[in-house]
Design a protein around this motif. Structure first.
Motif, PDB file in Angstrom:
ATOM      1  N   TYR B  34      74.403  26.889  56.929  1.00 24.47           N
ATOM      2  CA  TYR B  34      74.819  28.276  56.791  1.00 24.47           C
ATOM      3  C   TYR B  34      75.300  28.821  58.138  1.00 24.47           C
ATOM      4  O   TYR B  34      74.762  28.470  59.187  1.00 24.47           O
ATOM      5  CB  TYR B  34      73.650  29.150  56.311  1.00 24.47           C
ATOM      6  N   TYR B  49      78.524  28.998  53.664  1.00 25.11           N
ATOM      7  CA  TYR B  49      77.497  28.000  53.484  1.00 25.11           C
ATOM      8  C   TYR B  49      78.133  26.720  52.981  1.00 25.11           C
ATOM      9  O   TYR B  49      79.236  26.731  52.426  1.00 25.11           O
ATOM     10  CB  TYR B  49      76.367  28.478  52.562  1.00 25.11           C
ATOM     11  N   GLY B  94      68.885  24.623  55.554  1.00 31.36           N
ATOM     12  CA  GLY B  94      67.825  24.782  54.583  1.00 31.36           C
ATOM     13  C   GLY B  94      66.704  23.795  54.852  1.00 31.36           C
ATOM     14  O   GLY B  94      66.910  22.766  55.496  1.00 31.36           O
ATOM     15  N   LEU B 102      64.845  29.054  55.624  1.00 32.74           N
ATOM     16  CA  LEU B 102      65.897  28.627  56.529  1.00 32.74           C
ATOM     17  C   LEU B 102      65.343  28.423  57.933  1.00 32.74           C
ATOM     18  O   LEU B 102      64.426  29.122  58.358  1.00 32.74           O
ATOM     19  CB  LEU B 102      67.014  29.681  56.594  1.00 32.74           C
TER      20      LEU B 102
END
Lengths: 113, 113
Positions: B34, B49, B94, B102
């Protein structure tokens, strides 16, 4: 679109007291909600995740509650210390399968010695 | 390891100049990656993302683009910077178990003059 509000931009408390931060959201029912800590000039650090079917979660001096009826999460730091001073961010999953998060603007917590 | 490397850490660029911010991550293969931007007085805004090499999803129309040429490399670019592109850019990955949280890098602070 979903909206997240962290009601206080700044919160000042005395060392040893309990800090309580609020996160409210609208227009969505997230499957989970997260809290992060961010120090100045640094990236956020994950603290806790609470799912929609959990009322409360604890980690050491941290406690998070999640009320899906009120659409609100409370974040508590007990026995607060000056080292707890930081910005705390609330984040909601944005839906879909790619774990996107929508963040609030954060609350700057200052713990005074 | 969830280590995330971002560079440069800070840069000052004139309006109209190009931009390239790089992010590399450690850990298991095929992580979700991201790019977020944090502008003064605003919360973290998700920009892009990626769920795999060459797969980019844009969240907001803007002057920026992203690419993922390798599994653990994520690049944010612009051909011509605007004043409004100034901000703190954060790369995140992630969790390996895709449990929702995150992990952020240390950020790149961009000032456009």
């Amino acid at each position: 679109s979903q909206k997240i509000e962290q009601n206080s931009e700044a919160l000042n408390i005395q060392e040893g007291k309990t800090a309580t931060l609020t996160c409210n959201y609208t227009n969505y029912s997230p499957a989970y909600l997260q809290w992060y800590r961010q120090d100045p000039g640094r990236g956020p650090v994950f603290l806790l995740l609470i799912r929609e079917n959990e009322k409360e979660k604890r980690k050491e001096r941290l406690k998070v509650t999640f009320d899906t009826t009120l659409k609100q999460s409370l974040f508590h730091i007990t026995a607060s210390q000056p080292a707890d001073s930081a910005t705390y961010l609330c984040a909601l999953e944005s839906g879909g399968s790619n774990y996107k998060l929508t963040f609030g603007k954060g609350t700057l917590l200052t713990v005074n010695p | 390891s969830q280590t995330i490397h971002q560079w440069p850490a800070t840069l000052v660029q004139p309006v109209g100049s190009p931009l390239s911010l790089e992010c590399t991550v450690e850990g298991t293969s095929n992580p979700n990656l991201y790019w977020y931007r944090q502008a003064a007085g605003r919360g973290l805004q998700l920009l892009f993302y990626s769920v795999g090499i060459g797969q980019i999803s844009s969240e907001v129309p803007q002057n920026l683009s992203a690419s993922r040429p390798q599994d653990r490399q994520f690049i944010l670019s612009s051909k011509k910077l605007l004043l409004s592109d100034s901000g703190f850019y954060l790369c995140a990955r992630g969790a390996d178990a895709n449990t929702g949280e995150l992990f952020f890098g240390e950020g790149s602070r961009l000032t456009v003059l």
